[in-house]
Design a protein around this motif. Structure first.
Motif, PDB file in Angstrom:
ATOM      1  N   PRO A 115      -0.365 -29.729  -6.312  1.00  0.00           N
ATOM      2  CA  PRO A 115      -1.636 -29.493  -5.604  1.00  0.00           C
ATOM      3  C   PRO A 115      -1.461 -29.272  -4.100  1.00  0.00           C
ATOM      4  CG  PRO A 115      -1.871 -31.282  -7.154  1.00  0.00           C
ATOM      5  CD  PRO A 115      -0.439 -30.893  -7.191  1.00  0.00           C
ATOM      6  N   GLU A 116      -0.446 -29.888  -3.523  1.00  0.00           N
ATOM      7  CA  GLU A 116      -0.270 -29.715  -2.067  1.00  0.00           C
ATOM      8  C   GLU A 116       0.625 -28.539  -1.738  1.00  0.00           C
ATOM      9  OE1 GLU A 116       1.314 -33.312  -2.990  1.00  0.00           O
ATOM     10  OE2 GLU A 116      -0.647 -33.100  -3.923  1.00  0.00           O
ATOM     11  N   GLU A 117       1.416 -28.097  -2.707  1.00  0.00           N
ATOM     12  CA  GLU A 117       2.402 -27.058  -2.413  1.00  0.00           C
ATOM     13  C   GLU A 117       1.977 -25.727  -3.030  1.00  0.00           C
ATOM     14  OE1 GLU A 117       6.878 -27.860  -2.049  1.00  0.00           O
ATOM     15  OE2 GLU A 117       6.144 -29.322  -3.506  1.00  0.00           O
ATOM     16  N   LYS A 118       1.643 -24.785  -2.159  1.00  0.00           N
ATOM     17  CA  LYS A 118       1.225 -23.468  -2.641  1.00  0.00           C
ATOM     18  C   LYS A 118       1.922 -22.411  -1.794  1.00  0.00           C
ATOM     19  CE  LYS A 118      -3.139 -21.917  -4.584  1.00  0.00           C
ATOM     20  NZ  LYS A 118      -4.574 -21.828  -4.403  1.00  0.00           N
ATOM     21  N   TYR A 119       2.618 -21.544  -2.471  1.00  0.00           N
ATOM     22  CA  TYR A 119       3.373 -20.535  -1.739  1.00  0.00           C
ATOM     23  C   TYR A 119       2.991 -19.141  -2.226  1.00  0.00           C
ATOM     24  CZ  TYR A 119       6.496 -24.389  -0.512  1.00  0.00           C
ATOM     25  OH  TYR A 119       7.015 -25.560  -0.035  1.00  0.00           O
ATOM     26  N   VAL A 120       3.033 -18.188  -1.295  1.00  0.00           N
ATOM     27  CA  VAL A 120       2.922 -16.781  -1.683  1.00  0.00           C
ATOM     28  C   VAL A 120       4.277 -16.133  -1.420  1.00  0.00           C
ATOM     29  CG1 VAL A 120       1.864 -14.557  -1.180  1.00  0.00           C
ATOM     30  CG2 VAL A 120       0.465 -16.603  -1.217  1.00  0.00           C
ATOM     31  N   TYR A 121       4.773 -15.419  -2.405  1.00  0.00           N
ATOM     32  CA  TYR A 121       6.009 -14.661  -2.226  1.00  0.00           C
ATOM     33  C   TYR A 121       5.659 -13.194  -2.091  1.00  0.00           C
ATOM     34  CZ  TYR A 121       8.528 -18.864  -3.483  1.00  0.00           C
ATOM     35  OH  TYR A 121       9.029 -20.132  -3.487  1.00  0.00           O
ATOM     36  N   LYS A 122       6.116 -12.567  -1.034  1.00  0.00           N
ATOM     37  CA  LYS A 122       5.872 -11.136  -0.823  1.00  0.00           C
ATOM     38  C   LYS A 122       7.192 -10.400  -0.902  1.00  0.00           C
ATOM     39  CE  LYS A 122       1.696 -11.153   1.976  1.00  0.00           C
ATOM     40  NZ  LYS A 122       1.111 -10.575   3.197  1.00  0.00           N
ATOM     41  N   PHE A 123       7.160  -9.276  -1.569  1.00  0.00           N
ATOM     42  CA  PHE A 123       8.408  -8.565  -1.854  1.00  0.00           C
ATOM     43  C   PHE A 123       8.206  -7.066  -1.739  1.00  0.00           C
ATOM     44  CE2 PHE A 123      10.622  -6.600  -5.668  1.00  0.00           C
ATOM     45  CZ  PHE A 123      11.835  -6.405  -5.043  1.00  0.00           C
ATOM     46  N   LYS A 124       9.180  -6.398  -1.139  1.00  0.00           N
ATOM     47  CA  LYS A 124       9.200  -4.933  -1.123  1.00  0.00           C
ATOM     48  C   LYS A 124      10.600  -4.470  -1.489  1.00  0.00           C
ATOM     49  CE  LYS A 124       5.867  -2.702   1.627  1.00  0.00           C
ATOM     50  NZ  LYS A 124       5.641  -1.815   2.762  1.00  0.00           N
ATOM     51  N   VAL A 125      10.660  -3.314  -2.126  1.00  0.00           N
ATOM     52  CA  VAL A 125      11.958  -2.759  -2.487  1.00  0.00           C
ATOM     53  C   VAL A 125      12.467  -1.924  -1.314  1.00  0.00           C
ATOM     54  CG1 VAL A 125      13.204  -1.235  -4.049  1.00  0.00           C
ATOM     55  CG2 VAL A 125      11.439  -2.757  -4.937  1.00  0.00           C
ATOM     56  N   CYS A 126      13.487  -2.448  -0.650  1.00  0.00           N
ATOM     57  CA  CYS A 126      14.165  -1.725   0.434  1.00  0.00           C
ATOM     58  C   CYS A 126      13.284  -1.378   1.621  1.00  0.00           C
ATOM     59  CB  CYS A 126      14.833  -0.460  -0.098  1.00  0.00           C
ATOM     60  SG  CYS A 126      16.216  -0.824  -1.158  1.00  0.00           S
ATOM     61  N   ARG A 127      12.237  -2.131   1.849  1.00  0.00           N
ATOM     62  CA  ARG A 127      11.429  -1.957   3.062  1.00  0.00           C
ATOM     63  C   ARG A 127      11.108  -3.346   3.611  1.00  0.00           C
ATOM     64  NH1 ARG A 127      12.837   2.325   2.054  1.00  0.00           N
ATOM     65  NH2 ARG A 127      11.705   4.295   1.931  1.00  0.00           N
ATOM     66  N   GLU A 128      10.817  -3.386   4.924  1.00  0.00           N
ATOM     67  CA  GLU A 128      10.462  -4.663   5.532  1.00  0.00           C
ATOM     68  C   GLU A 128       9.090  -5.126   5.064  1.00  0.00           C
ATOM     69  OE1 GLU A 128      10.956  -3.808   9.702  1.00  0.00           O
ATOM     70  OE2 GLU A 128      12.604  -5.242   9.841  1.00  0.00           O
ATOM     71  N   VAL A 129       8.995  -6.365   4.651  1.00  0.00           N
ATOM     72  CA  VAL A 129       7.718  -6.928   4.237  1.00  0.00           C
ATOM     73  C   VAL A 129       6.834  -7.135   5.470  1.00  0.00           C
ATOM     74  CG1 VAL A 129       6.622  -9.002   3.306  1.00  0.00           C
ATOM     75  CG2 VAL A 129       8.620  -8.031   2.172  1.00  0.00           C
ATOM     76  N   ASN A 130       7.459  -7.617   6.512  1.00  0.00           N
ATOM     77  CA  ASN A 130       6.732  -7.932   7.741  1.00  0.00           C
ATOM     78  C   ASN A 130       7.629  -7.537   8.902  1.00  0.00           C
ATOM     79  OD1 ASN A 130       5.778  -9.245  10.039  1.00  0.00           O
ATOM     80  ND2 ASN A 130       4.984 -10.980   8.867  1.00  0.00           N
ATOM     81  N   SER A 131       7.152  -6.547   9.685  1.00  0.00           N
ATOM     82  CA  SER A 131       8.053  -5.966  10.683  1.00  0.00           C
ATOM     83  C   SER A 131       8.396  -6.949  11.798  1.00  0.00           C
ATOM     84  CB  SER A 131       7.441  -4.695  11.260  1.00  0.00           C
ATOM     85  OG  SER A 131       6.134  -4.955  11.671  1.00  0.00           O
ATOM     86  N   SER A 132       7.612  -8.027  11.940  1.00  0.00           N
ATOM     87  CA  SER A 132       7.987  -8.988  12.980  1.00  0.00           C
ATOM     88  C   SER A 132       9.062  -9.958  12.480  1.00  0.00           C
ATOM     89  CB  SER A 132       6.766  -9.742  13.501  1.00  0.00           C
ATOM     90  OG  SER A 132       6.096 -10.371  12.456  1.00  0.00           O
ATOM     91  N   LEU A 133       9.339  -9.927  11.168  1.00  0.00           N
ATOM     92  CA  LEU A 133      10.475 -10.695  10.640  1.00  0.00           C
ATOM     93  C   LEU A 133      11.566  -9.675  10.309  1.00  0.00           C
ATOM     94  CD1 LEU A 133       8.400 -12.882   8.209  1.00  0.00           C
ATOM     95  CD2 LEU A 133       9.412 -13.640  10.340  1.00  0.00           C
ATOM     96  N   SER A 134      12.569  -9.605  11.183  1.00  0.00           N
ATOM     97  CA  SER A 134      13.547  -8.522  11.103  1.00  0.00           C
ATOM     98  C   SER A 134      14.215  -8.445   9.727  1.00  0.00           C
ATOM     99  CB  SER A 134      14.595  -8.734  12.194  1.00  0.00           C
ATOM    100  OG  SER A 134      15.644  -7.825  12.008  1.00  0.00           O
ATOM    101  N   GLN A 135      14.198  -7.224   9.116  1.00  0.00           N
ATOM    102  CA  GLN A 135      14.901  -6.908   7.860  1.00  0.00           C
ATOM    103  C   GLN A 135      14.397  -7.714   6.656  1.00  0.00           C
ATOM    104  OE1 GLN A 135      17.061  -4.495   7.869  1.00  0.00           O
ATOM    105  NE2 GLN A 135      17.878  -4.349   9.927  1.00  0.00           N
ATOM    106  N   SER A 136      13.196  -8.290   6.767  1.00  0.00           N
ATOM    107  CA  SER A 136      12.719  -9.163   5.686  1.00  0.00           C
ATOM    108  C   SER A 136      12.376  -8.349   4.443  1.00  0.00           C
ATOM    109  CB  SER A 136      11.487  -9.929   6.159  1.00  0.00           C
ATOM    110  OG  SER A 136      10.508  -9.005   6.599  1.00  0.00           O
ATOM    111  N   GLY A 137      13.033  -8.644   3.331  1.00  0.00           N
ATOM    112  CA  GLY A 137      12.751  -7.953   2.071  1.00  0.00           C
ATOM    113  C   GLY A 137      11.942  -8.808   1.130  1.00  0.00           C
ATOM    114  N   LEU A 138      12.095 -10.137   1.248  1.00  0.00           N
ATOM    115  CA  LEU A 138      11.322 -11.052   0.416  1.00  0.00           C
ATOM    116  C   LEU A 138      10.982 -12.277   1.269  1.00  0.00           C
ATOM    117  CD1 LEU A 138      12.044 -11.583  -3.319  1.00  0.00           C
ATOM    118  CD2 LEU A 138      10.806 -13.266  -1.976  1.00  0.00           C
TER     119      LEU A 138
END
Ligand code: NAG
Ligand code: NAG
Ligand code: NAG
Ligand code: NAG
Length: 288
Positions: free
Chosen positions: A78-101
């Protein structure tokens, strides 16, 4: 310098040259800027020239997935909830350098990079592709503080380009080599579909169907519309009969060694057995 510009054509040439050079410099500048802005892609382990051709081919195969982004919400307690974001060979979030997942803790919005696209590894089996992003943010107390690693198993499903991105397990109670294991379905992981029919058999089937349609349709037409009876119900009966006779004649002409006018033995046998029908057969040949 003093006498050169006096000639008007030389002056014009020089001014053209300046314009040309200025344009070239501008184009070069634009290219540099564009290269800088260009989207980041998967980078395989090793120098570009030494990258595995197989891995490069697989990444090319996965290219249609790169515009898509996937996410999955996982509630472990109940206290732990996560979202996983994933892209194939592209940055998920450009402010997180090279982030794929990226893992986002919904409670405090903390972003954790699970795997980076600049440390990609990829391999395949007959109906699956495994994509691995290494070089994620380091674990704290777990796993000797090594860098996180994401493994995404892409299974063959011919019905979809991409669905079912799911976290299977998070293995972090180990000394080392911890990992996040994901799976998803995609038609890109499927082996090329081999048609079980060769071109020859397809042609044969088509031809047989056409013949069947011709015979059945012709039968119905002759019987219902023309009102034919017996063998006459067969479509174009006389034509096929003529054709048969013609072919028989052709055979006679080509294959028979004895001259046609003196086939004594053959004539004798034929006349005995055919009786009246031999006359009928000749009748068809009369109009030709
Ligand atoms: C996850 O993806 C769905 C569509 O697939 C989208 O509607 C939703 O907003 C996304 N959630 C997050 C947190 O990005
Ligand atoms: C990208 O990451 C930053 C920093 O971790 C975060 O603040 C921001 O909300 C993220 N952007 C998106 C679109 O998720
Ligand atoms: C990948 O990118 C991250 C962040 O920019 C960097 O820290 C890391 O050294 C890079 N890894 C490689 C192998 O270049
Ligand atoms: C991997 O994919 C290629 C085609 O992209 C295929 O030729 C090869 O057989 C696959 N590998 C295995 C082990 O099936």
């Amino acid at each position: 310098m003093p006498h050169l510009p006096r000639c008007p054509s030389v002056r014009m040439f020089l001014s053209h040259c300046y314009t040309c050079t200025a344009l070239l410099v501008l184009v070069a500048l634009a290219m540099v800027v564009m290269a800088d802005v260009e989207e980041k892609h998967c980078d395989l382990v090793g120098d570009e020239a030494k990258e595995s051709k197989r891995e490069q081919a697989l990444l090319k195969k996965l290219e249609p997935l790169s515009p898509l982004s996937f996410n999955r919400t996982v509630t472990s307690s109940p206290e732990e909830k996560y979202v996983y974001k994933f892209k194939v060979c592209r940055e998920v979030n450009s402010s997180l350098s090279q982030s794929g997942l990226v893992q986002i803790n919904l409670k405090d919005q903390k972003h954790t990079v699970v795997g980076r696209i600049n440390e990609t590894q990829v391999f395949n089996g007959s109906d699956w592709i495994m994509l691995i992003y290494k070089g994620g943010d380091s674990y704290g107390s777990h796993c000797h503080g090594e860098k996180r690693k994401a493994m995404i198993m892409i299974s063959c499903n011919r019905k979809t380009l991409a669905t079912g991105f799911t976290l299977l397990s998070e293995e972090r109670e180990k000394e080392q080599e911890c990992l996040y294991l994901f799976e998803m379905d995609s038609s890109l992981a499927c082996p090329p579909e081999d048609s079980h029919l060769s071109i020859g058999s397809i042609l044969l089937i088509t031809f047989a169907s056409l013949v069947a349609v011709y015979i059945i349709g012709g039968l119905l037409y002759q019987r219902l519309v023309v009102g034919a009876k017996g063998m006459e119900q067969f479509p174009h009966f006389s034509f096929w009969q003529d054709l048969g006779n013609l072919m028989a004649d052709g055979c006679d002409f080509i294959c028979r060694s004895k001259p046609q006018n003196a086939p004594a033995a053959y004539r004798g046998v034929g006349d005995d057995q055919l009786g009246e029908e031999s006359e009928e057969r000749d009748d068809h040949l009369l109009p030709m």
